[in-house]
Design a protein around this motif. Structure first.
Motif, mmCIF file in Angstrom:
data_model
loop_
_atom_site.group_PDB
_atom_site.id
_atom_site.type_symbol
_atom_site.label_atom_id
_atom_site.label_comp_id
_atom_site.label_asym_id
_atom_site.label_seq_id
_atom_site.Cartn_x
_atom_site.Cartn_y
_atom_site.Cartn_z
ATOM 1 N N GLN A 244 0.873 -1.191 0.000
ATOM 2 C CA GLN A 244 0.000 0.000 0.000
ATOM 3 C C GLN A 244 0.907 1.237 0.000
ATOM 4 O O GLN A 244 2.108 1.121 -0.147
ATOM 5 C CB GLN A 244 -0.974 0.003 1.181
ATOM 6 C CG GLN A 244 -1.919 -1.188 1.204
ATOM 7 C CD GLN A 244 -2.782 -1.339 -0.030
ATOM 8 O OE1 GLN A 244 -3.000 -0.390 -0.761
ATOM 9 N NE2 GLN A 244 -3.235 -2.554 -0.300
ATOM 10 N N GLN A 245 0.286 2.365 0.194
ATOM 11 C CA GLN A 245 1.071 3.588 0.001
ATOM 12 C C GLN A 245 2.104 3.761 1.118
ATOM 13 O O GLN A 245 1.741 3.930 2.279
ATOM 14 C CB GLN A 245 0.141 4.769 -0.017
ATOM 15 C CG GLN A 245 0.634 5.829 -0.946
ATOM 16 C CD GLN A 245 -0.284 7.011 -0.937
ATOM 17 O OE1 GLN A 245 0.031 8.021 -0.348
ATOM 18 N NE2 GLN A 245 -1.417 6.908 -1.580
ATOM 19 N N ARG B 79 0.466 4.925 4.707
ATOM 20 C CA ARG B 79 -0.766 5.725 4.666
ATOM 21 C C ARG B 79 -1.716 5.023 3.723
ATOM 22 O O ARG B 79 -1.280 4.555 2.671
ATOM 23 C CB ARG B 79 -0.457 7.089 4.034
ATOM 24 C CG ARG B 79 -0.366 8.216 4.990
ATOM 25 C CD ARG B 79 -0.101 9.448 4.156
ATOM 26 N NE ARG B 79 0.915 10.282 4.730
ATOM 27 C CZ ARG B 79 0.674 11.223 5.631
ATOM 28 N NH1 ARG B 79 -0.520 11.433 6.077
ATOM 29 N NH2 ARG B 79 1.654 11.980 6.094
ATOM 30 N N SER C 259 -4.883 4.882 0.994
ATOM 31 C CA SER C 259 -5.141 5.760 -0.151
ATOM 32 C C SER C 259 -5.938 6.998 0.234
ATOM 33 O O SER C 259 -5.795 8.055 -0.367
ATOM 34 C CB SER C 259 -5.905 5.006 -1.231
ATOM 35 O OG SER C 259 -5.068 4.055 -1.808
ATOM 36 N N PHE C 260 -6.792 6.853 1.242
ATOM 37 C CA PHE C 260 -7.660 7.982 1.569
ATOM 38 C C PHE C 260 -7.143 8.769 2.779
ATOM 39 O O PHE C 260 -7.879 9.564 3.360
ATOM 40 C CB PHE C 260 -9.089 7.483 1.822
ATOM 41 C CG PHE C 260 -9.625 6.698 0.655
ATOM 42 C CD1 PHE C 260 -9.766 7.294 -0.584
ATOM 43 C CD2 PHE C 260 -9.947 5.364 0.775
ATOM 44 C CE1 PHE C 260 -10.231 6.579 -1.668
ATOM 45 C CE2 PHE C 260 -10.418 4.641 -0.304
ATOM 46 C CZ PHE C 260 -10.556 5.248 -1.542
ATOM 47 N N ASN C 261 -5.922 8.488 3.140
ATOM 48 C CA ASN C 261 -5.266 9.217 4.226
ATOM 49 C C ASN C 261 -6.058 9.162 5.533
ATOM 50 O O ASN C 261 -6.293 10.165 6.183
ATOM 51 C CB ASN C 261 -5.031 10.678 3.802
ATOM 52 C CG ASN C 261 -4.085 11.387 4.731
ATOM 53 O OD1 ASN C 261 -3.313 10.747 5.440
ATOM 54 N ND2 ASN C 261 -4.154 12.703 4.752
#
Lengths: 406, 541, 417
Positions: free
Chosen positions: C83-84, C138, C140-142
């Motif tokens: 993921q990020q 983090r 994707s939508f923070n």
């Protein structure tokens, strides 16, 4: 050792702002945000845009600009010297019914925002000139005719006089202000009602976080105002004719018996709101990151490919998460039935009987509380089901199949 | 295994982390004690009874079953009667309170009177709940309140009634087959609202008989009615003898009843409060609570029990003489066990359905009375016995002890939620809480800072202004000049110190500098600069 | 950890549900439930920081002012998508990013690898460590973030710069008594050929002359001339007072450059060089020659930091037994704040050592950072002048080194004692 470390390479694709603006993922995010914004607005007007009494003459604070414009028009027609609003009805949607009231204004707003966005890409000098031009024209349109006719009138009559209250109606130059003022009022009404769309579009395409926040803020304010004005306490005090949503949730008949019809639009609005918010902000967040990268990194294929990764996953997750949020919320709101079934496990006990029959579970309270319990349960599922591992396996599988086919 | 030494524990206790741990433990201990004390007040285990969902002899399952058999929905309220505000069709709803056995948590509230804030709530229902029930009646709902020594006082107050809270002994109408705790309440006509009203049987659809032909209006023209045609009055139909009971009177059997306070039982019909059932004159209220019948000289002597008659069944109607079938009603009876299975379901008792109960009560009209009032509330009075599809009877289970701790907790949680979203004071507190939460998030919840490499090399710096001042003084300059003279002439410190002044003057050979060396006075800045310049050039000649 | 956005969304969702209950407004409740559901669904998507990182540096040792090329190879060895992730290589703040970035946002699929490359400039000498690698997850939508780190560090030494001083040394008026390694006409360990002789057991194999062996069939070994080596002693003042000035220009900084340059010069000439650094204590490198000694000296000089106040006399006393007879002693010091300077140097000179004092003018370094009043400055300079004159009087060669003067230039300014 020195030979082991290569310097950053340069690829064909880069992360420069000009390239990013045309990147399909960024455009996809922006278009997703735009579509959700439009859909959200239309859904909102469908849900919150009607009065209690459907009558062409009655006004209510519903989310429908045509109500205010029609009321204004009627007021002007009733004047001794009848006037009409400058922007034609075909453009404002007055006279149409259903969603037809909004398409034309939305189209016009889109054109204007597109123009504004394109202007934003021009040089600062040109932007300043155009801004000044628009402002100058607006001022000239407002007061130009009034000032010129007044001055000429005074010159020709060799007399200083006030431009209003004169017996000679030709000398009441102030009347020239009425037309432009009406236009501005009409524009103001339109801007007020379409504020979420206008600021949202400006935010998405002009990459401004504050404008997206404005769009969200104004949407929430409209929803809050509607909730407040349709609140029983207020309705019983002030006669507003605002159509209120039913207090209790009915039987689940929509989406295969999952959701009550009253919930569907609300659920869609909340989903669209989230999609708009996330796509809009994400675009800005990602572009901002790329913009701040040093020149060498913008050209580095590693940075470019990871940037693509991030965007692709974001797009996938937007679709997946929206679907699951909709599903989970729908299931959650249906969960009260499940609770009753669960309680039935203790069949025959005094407590289970009274809980099964309890008013709490039948009212919206129970629905919502059980929904919250379900949502918490869903959140806790992450500790039981290894979602990331499953999705990773699927991804790996897909990649293998793709590699084999290649 | 390492055993912590005593000194180690002592050191740990003296350390900041130790102190913190001790303080935290004490805090949580106090909090736990506080919570358990408060919770213990409300969750006191006692016998479970008077529940419409219990099957024991002292529960009311038979009554609920009868209602269900008539096709009416039964529901329960497990949290708080505040929910009555949510009822959409109160006119088709009956709210049954049978015994208010316990109090629950409530907050101080603002009041309209001079005290501004009402710190202590009455026992039983909270003021908001009483308001909700009263409002329910006002909106056309029917309530049935059966209580003797419980917490119904607050609710009764709202309707102008006063529960005496003492047991009633009736020397005339007690049931000799059972024991003195069982008292009969004989009512000749349950619809004689006031002395002036006469019998108002037409207010109840089951016995409304406008043409006085002995057949109720809704069965007019029907010889053998079907169950559907009988509607909610089927309990009055004897299918064996094919007769319909039109008796407006009731012989109610009570168990350990109480009575309403004398003078408060609303003999004044102006407030639409109609006392219908009375004890006999030979009834006594155990006002001294000695568990015995103590007859005084006049019945009012201190220490003696109060003598009857006492009102024991009072009906309240929103409309005068209960004429409007759609207006709200309230039934108050001073016995919480009026509808318990052992009395209500005599057949069941005989068949041994309630094993524990070893008495055989006589046949009574408790069932007829209860079902009559349900019919009065839910059945239309228009002659065709129609029942609304929304018709429901709600049992208040919120103030009954639950058979399991889990049940109590469940109810308590619901109560808290509903209380905090319906009671104004609690709502205010919750708003404040949410506001504080948001403030906290906005102020305290900060996202991690973005990482960025900052090139910074520490600035050593150096400087001492006092030192600079010292180097500007004439004495220091004089000392430096002398050192310079000594160095140039290659003299040791001792040699130089022993040097006569004349020799020194010769060495210096500069009148200005000589004067500077020997003259002790203040120098201006310009003079000082001139001297320094001279010193600088001095050695180079 | 929940981000601020998630906290607001969560609190907002719960508030909407509660306020909805208060107002009997189920639309609010539905919005609230949807908000909370959004959080719940997103909480499923968790990233991970179980990544493999390999850092490669272009050099482990480099000279002050040189560029360092760094490459991070980041691999996701697991079956899960990371993921990020934000990857940040912790670089000492004394280093400057020349190009590239020590930060990248990645989203690595299973088995995927990426590379972060950047170039650092190292303007300050010292011992440094690059790393660990900070990782921040983090979604994707923070909504959620989590920080981890990979404890992978790379050490490197930044040596002081070495200036070319040969010409200055030749041209300077410094006596040429230590003229570098001269060959004595006696056999011994050295570099130049002396003669051939027969092999005797114990001779190392590497000195066997194989050609001669092939020719004669006898084991013959090469003998080298013994080098006559001068021991050069370099004393570097690293006391706290030597930090006067800016971070890049201060007596200690220029002193290390001078010491490194002198060491380089003498070691190139195959002299033995000894280094003594005194701050709060004395660190001493015994005289030796060769690359190894050169590396030791540079490494030692890279690590010196201003601290303490050890008097010079304590240093000379401690080293008196180690000083080779008559060997030249370089003292690199601002000569500030030490009352023992004059007796120490007098003693050294008295014992027959050639003492050369390279004294960075601390007053002038101080002037770079402080506004010294003109009169005070002149007086301070006079006092310093007195001190230098006194030292010169004891036979030391004193160089008053001004901040803007190159080392080679300064060396030419030697004052005769």
């Amino acid at each position: 050792m020195a030979d082991d470390v290569a310097i950053q390479s340069e690829g064909i694709e880069t992360l420069h702002l000009k390239v990013l603006r045309r990147k399909w993922q960024i455009l996809a995010l922006q278009i997703t945000a735009t579509i959700s914004l439009f859909s959200m607005y239309i859904m909102m007007t469908r849900t919150y845009g009607s009065c209690d009494i459907i009558d062409s003459t009655s006004w209510c604070p519903a989310l429908d600009h045509t109500l205010t414009l029609s009321a204004l028009q009627q007021f002007l027609v009733l004047q001794p010297d009848p006037l009409s609003l400058p922007i034609p009805n075909w453009m404002t949607g007055v006279g149409n019914s259903g969603d037809g009231r909004y398409w034309m204004p939305l189209f016009v707003i889109s054109i204007l925002v597109a123009g504004w966005t394109i202007l934003g890409l021009q040089t600062a000098k040109l932007r300043r000139r155009v801004n000044m031009g628009i402002l100058g024209f607006a001022l000239l349109y407002l007061a130009g005719l009034f000032v010129i006719t007044w001055l000429i009138g005074m010159i020709f009559s060799f007399d200083l006089y006030l431009p209003f209250g004169q017996i000679d109606s030709n000398k009441n130059h102030v009347e020239y202000l009425v037309g432009p003022l009406l236009l501005y009022i009409q524009v103001f009404v339109l801007v007020f009602y379409f504020l979420p769309v206008i600021s949202g579009l400006l935010g998405i395409w002009g990459m401004s976080k504050s404008r997206i926040s404005w769009a969200i803020g104004s949407t929430i304010i409209y929803l809050g105002l509607h909730a407040l004005l349709s609140y029983e306490g207020v309705r019983s005090t002030i006669e507003l004719n605002l159509s209120a949503l039913p207090v209790q949730i009915g039987d689940a008949t929509e989406w295969g018996g999952l959701v009550a019809p009253e919930i569907v639009p609300l659920l869609i609005i909340s989903l669209l709101l989230m999609v708009f918010l996330e796509s809009g902000f994400a675009t800005i967040r990602y572009v901002e990151y790329a913009f701040k990268l040093p020149e060498s990194c913008k050209k580095d294929p590693e940075y470019v490919s990871q940037f693509d990764n991030i965007l692709n996953v974001h797009l996938q997750q937007t679709v997946g998460v929206s679907f699951f949020v909709g599903l989970v919320t729908a299931l959650a709101l249906k969960f009260d039935d499940l609770i009753v079934d669960l309680v039935s496990v203790f069949e025959g006990s005094q407590w289970s009987e009274q809980v099964k029959e309890s008013l709490e579970l039948q009212l919206t309270y129970g629905t919502v509380i059980s929904a919250m319990i379900f949502v918490i349960f869903i959140a806790g599922l992450r500790y039981i089901i290894p979602w990331p591992r499953i999705s990773g396996l699927i991804e790996k599988g897909i990649r293998q199949i793709r590699d084999q086919s290649v | 295994m390492a055993v912590p030494s005593l000194s180690g524990v002592g050191n740990w206790l003296r350390s900041p982390s130790g102190k913190r741990m001790v303080a935290l433990s004490l805090f949580y201990l106090t909090l736990g004690l506080l919570f358990s004390t408060v919770a213990g007040t409300y969750i006191t285990r006692s016998e479970v009874h008077q529940s419409a969902y219990g099957e024991d002899w002292n529960d009311m399952s038979a009554f609920r079953a009868d209602i269900k058999n008539q096709g009416i929905t039964t529901t329960s309220i497990v949290s708080s009667p505040l929910l009555l505000e949510e009822i959409q069709s109160p006119r088709d709803t009956v709210f049954v309170v049978s015994g208010i056995e316990r109090d629950t948590i409530s907050l101080p509230r603002f009041s309209a009177d001079s005290s501004v804030i009402q710190l202590v709530e009455g026992l039983g229902y909270s003021t908001s709940e009483i308001d909700a029930i009263s409002n329910f009646v006002e909106r056309g709902g029917t309530i049935v309140v059966l209580d003797d020594f419980g917490y119904a006082q607050g609710l009764a107050d709202e309707f102008g009634l006063g529960f005496s809270g003492h047991q009633l002994y009736d020397t005339q109408t007690w049931d000799p087959d059972l024991d003195f705790n069982y008292v009969w309440l004989n009512i000749t006509n349950g619809f004689n609202y006031s002395t002036s009203s006469g019998s108002r049987t037409n207010t109840n659809p089951c016995i409304a008989d406008e043409d006085s032909d002995g057949t109720p209006d809704f069965l007019e023209g029907i010889v053998v009615p079907t169950t559907e045609e009988l509607g909610l009055c089927s309990h009055r139909w004897d299918s064996i003898s094919a007769t319909y009971n039109m008796d407006p009177g009731y012989d109610l059997l009570l168990n350990q009843p109480s009575a309403f306070d004398k003078g408060e039982a609303g003999e004044n019909s102006d407030d639409n409060l109609y006392p219908i059932g009375f004890s006999t004159q030979d009834a006594y209220l155990d006002t001294n609570n000695d568990g015995k019948l103590t007859v005084g000289f006049s019945g009012t002597d201190a220490g003696s029990d109060e003598q009857g008659p006492f009102a024991m069944y009072v009906k309240y109607c929103r409309s005068r003489n209960c004429d409007n079938p759609d207006s709200g009603r309230a039934y108050f009876v001073t016995d919480g066990s009026l509808l318990v299975n052992s009395i209500y379901d005599t057949e069941g008792v005989e068949s041994g359905a309630y094993g524990e109960f070893n008495k055989t009560p006589d046949i009574n009209d408790n069932r007829r009375w209860a079902l009559d009032l349900i019919a009065e509330a839910l059945m239309s009075n228009d002659g065709n016995a129609s029942i609304s599809s929304d018709a429901q009877v709600i049992f208040d289970e919120s103030r009954h002890q639950q058979p399991s701790f889990m049940g109590d907790t469940y109810n308590l949680l619901y109560y808290i939620l509903i209380y905090f979203t319906n009671d104004w004071m609690a709502m205010l507190l919750m708003f404040l809480g949410l506001f504080v939460l948001f403030e906290f998030i906005i102020i305290k919840k900060l996202d991690p800072e973005p990482w960025r490499h900052v090139f910074s090399i520490i600035y050593y710096g150096y400087g001492d202004s006092r030192r600079y001042e010292y180097y500007g003084r004439a004495n220091k300059i004089k000392q430096i000049l002398l050192t310079r003279v000594r160095n140039v002439n290659s003299l040791t410190r001792e040699e130089f110190d022993a040097l006569p002044a004349r020799d020194l003057q010769k060495m210096v050979d500069d009148p200005v500098l000589i004067k500077f060396i020997f003259e002790d006075r203040r120098y201006s800045m310009e003079e000082m600069i001139a001297v320094i310049k001279r010193i600088k050039t001095w050695g180079r000649r | 950890m929940w981000t601020r956005k998630a906290s607001i969304l969560g609190a907002g969702g719960v508030s909407l549900v509660l306020v909805g209950m208060m107002m009997s407004n189920f639309q609010m409740m539905v919005f609230g439930v949807a908000f909370v559901a959004f959080l719940a669904v997103n909480s499923w998507i968790t990233g991970h920081g179980d990544i493999q990182v390999v850092r490669t540096l272009s050099a482990d040792n480099l000279y002050k002012g040189d560029d360092l090329y760094v490459e991070l190879e980041i691999t996701n060895p697991s079956w899960r998508r990371t993921q990020q992730l934000e990857i940040y290589d912790n670089v000492p703040h004394e280093m400057k990013l020349r190009s590239g970035l020590n930060y990248m946002r990645v989203n690595l699929g299973p088995g995927e690898t990426t590379r972060v490359r950047y170039v650092l400039r190292c303007p300050l000498r010292g011992h440094y460590s690059i790393g660990p690698i900070s990782i921040r997850y983090r979604d994707s939508f923070n909504l959620f973030s989590q920080e981890m780190y990979v404890d992978h560090r790379s050490d490197l030494i930044v040596f002081p710069q070495v200036r070319e001083i040969e010409e200055a040394m030749v041209r300077s008026r410094t006596p040429k008594m230590y003229t570098g390694a001269t060959t004595l006409r006696t056999p011994g360990p050295g570099t130049e050929f002396f003669s051939l002789r027969e092999y005797v057991p114990g001779d190392p194999f590497k000195i066997i002359n194989w050609k001669a062996f092939a020719r004669t069939g006898q084991l013959i070994v090469n003998e080298k001339c013994r080098d006559a080596v001068t021991d050069v002693f370099i004393l570097v003042d690293s006391r706290d007072i030597s930090r006067i000035g800016t971070v890049l220009k201060n007596p200690l900084e220029v002193g290390t450059v001078a010491a490194a340059s002198l060491a380089s010069y003498f070691i190139k000439r195959r002299d033995s060089v000894a280094l003594a650094v005194y701050d709060e204590r004395l660190s001493f490198l015994s005289p030796d020659t060769g690359d190894k000694q050169y590396f030791k000296i540079l490494s030692s000089l890279a690590g010196v930091a201003p601290k303490g106040a050890m008097p010079l006399q304590a240093v000379t006393n401690a080293l008196s037994s180690r000083f080779s007879r008559g060997s030249p002693v370089f003292i690199i010091s601002a000569l500030e704040g030490d009352g023992t300077t004059i007796p120490a140097i007098r003693d050294l000179a008295g014992r027959g050592h050639e003492v050369i004092i390279l004294s960075p003018s601390s007053v002038d370094f101080e002037r770079l950072v402080s506004r010294i009043p003109r009169t005070s400055y002149e007086v301070l300079k006079l006092e310093r002048q007195n001190r230098l004159t006194a030292l010169a009087g004891f036979g030391a060669r004193v160089i008053d080194w001004m901040p803007d003067v190159e080392l080679s230039q300064a060396l030419l300014q030697v004052k005769m004692g």
